[in-house]
Structure formats: C-alpha cells, structure tokens
Design an enzyme around this catalytic site. Sequence first.
Site, mmCIF file in Angstrom:
data_model
loop_
_atom_site.group_PDB
_atom_site.id
_atom_site.type_symbol
_atom_site.label_atom_id
_atom_site.label_comp_id
_atom_site.label_asym_id
_atom_site.label_seq_id
_atom_site.Cartn_x
_atom_site.Cartn_y
_atom_site.Cartn_z
ATOM 1 N N HIS A 123 -9.796 26.648 -25.049
ATOM 2 C CA HIS A 123 -9.726 25.246 -24.641
ATOM 3 C C HIS A 123 -8.319 24.713 -24.863
ATOM 4 O O HIS A 123 -7.499 25.362 -25.534
ATOM 5 C CB HIS A 123 -10.695 24.413 -25.488
ATOM 6 N N HIS A 138 -1.266 23.176 -25.137
ATOM 7 C CA HIS A 138 -1.295 24.628 -25.333
ATOM 8 C C HIS A 138 -2.727 25.117 -25.396
ATOM 9 O O HIS A 138 -3.635 24.362 -25.756
ATOM 10 C CB HIS A 138 -0.555 25.017 -26.613
#
Length: 176
Positions: A42, A123
Amino acid sequence: MSTPPLRLFFAIPCCPQLARDIAEWRAQHPLDGKPVAPENLHMTIAFLGSQPRGQVEALEALANGLERVGFTLQLDRLERWKNGLLHLAPSKVPQALCDFERDLRERLLASGYELESRPFKPHLTLARHCPRLPAAPTPTFDWPVTEFTLFASENTIKGTRYRALGQWPLRPPAPS
Ligand code: ATP
Ligand code: MG
C-alpha cells in the site's frame, strides 16, 4: 467496559494486478530484509495512530467530503532509507496526489488529529530491515489509482494485517 482503540491510517491499497506484478518481481530478485506481505502492499497517505473506535464515523464523513480525483503513479525508483526501509517511489509525483494528500491532511489537522510533521514522501514499502539496496535493475510499475481506504492495522498470529473500514472511489482524471 471500554473497547480498545484502533490503529488507523488512510492509504491507497495496491490493486491485485500490481500486487501480483510486484510479488513476481520480488521472487525474481530476492531481497534481504522482511518483505511486506503482498496483501499488505500500500501507500500510506495519512497515519492517525491510536484512535478511539468512535472516531471512525467522523473519519468516514471527512473522507466523503474530500475532492477525489484519480491519477496514475509511475513507480520508477527503487530506494532504501537509512532505517532499512526498501521501497518503490515515483520520480514524478502527480499533482492530483499532492492535492489529495494536502486536502486530507488539512481536514484532519482542522479536526484536531496529530499528524506526522515531516513532508509527505509517497512510497510503497517492499521490505523492512533491509541492510542494503539490492543490485536488481530498477523496475517500473504503472499504478492506476482509483480508490483509497481507511485501514485499521491489527496484530495477528500471522503478523500485521490491515482491515479495511471504509473505501472511497476516486473519479477518473480528465483526459489530457
Ligand atoms: P509493523 O509495524 O507491525 O511491522 P506496519 O508498519 O505495516 O507493520 P503499522 O506500524 O501499523 O504497520 O503502520 C501502518 C502504516 O502506517 C504503514 O504504512 C507505516 O509505514 C505507516 N506508519 C506507521 N507509523 C507511522 C508514523 N509514525 N508516521 C507515519 N506513518 C506511519
Ligand atoms: Mg510499523
């Protein structure tokens, strides 16, 4: 008896196709460190930490009020931070992601939540406790982002798992 708090965060979960592609790439380029489970891949947008369960309804209302425009992320950088966090990142951050993160952050701060004060660095974590950057060629993954989720992070006997409490679609971006 009071119910225990939840460990909450808003994130963009990896779509199944991307999770498969990343898992395949990781299998071809074994990485040192502790890999993130494919179902947990995620991108965190806002981490709220420990919150009373009663906050979930207000957070749902807050998410409903967001301007929600989708975008495509091109993950084309493989990086490792000093804390051993190995991740994929976009070299170009779409404006729609910046706008979305800022809108969410400002509304959360206005509602009294305490958030990470460091600047947002989008990220997708691949592995933790990674001692070095792998010598693997840098992959590129295209990620069409069409929804975001409010998760509760839970400790289970199989390790940390994220439970989706709410999910919101992002509308397709206008054609350029
Ligand atoms: P574990 O900590 O159990 O190894 P995890 O890091 O995936 O697993 P959480 O610590 O619950 O699980 O974190 C959920 C998400 O929130 C992750 O993306 C994590 O990087 C992020 N996160 C955790 N703590 C913070 C923090 N203090 N500030 C910003 N983001 C955080
Ligand atoms: Mg953690």
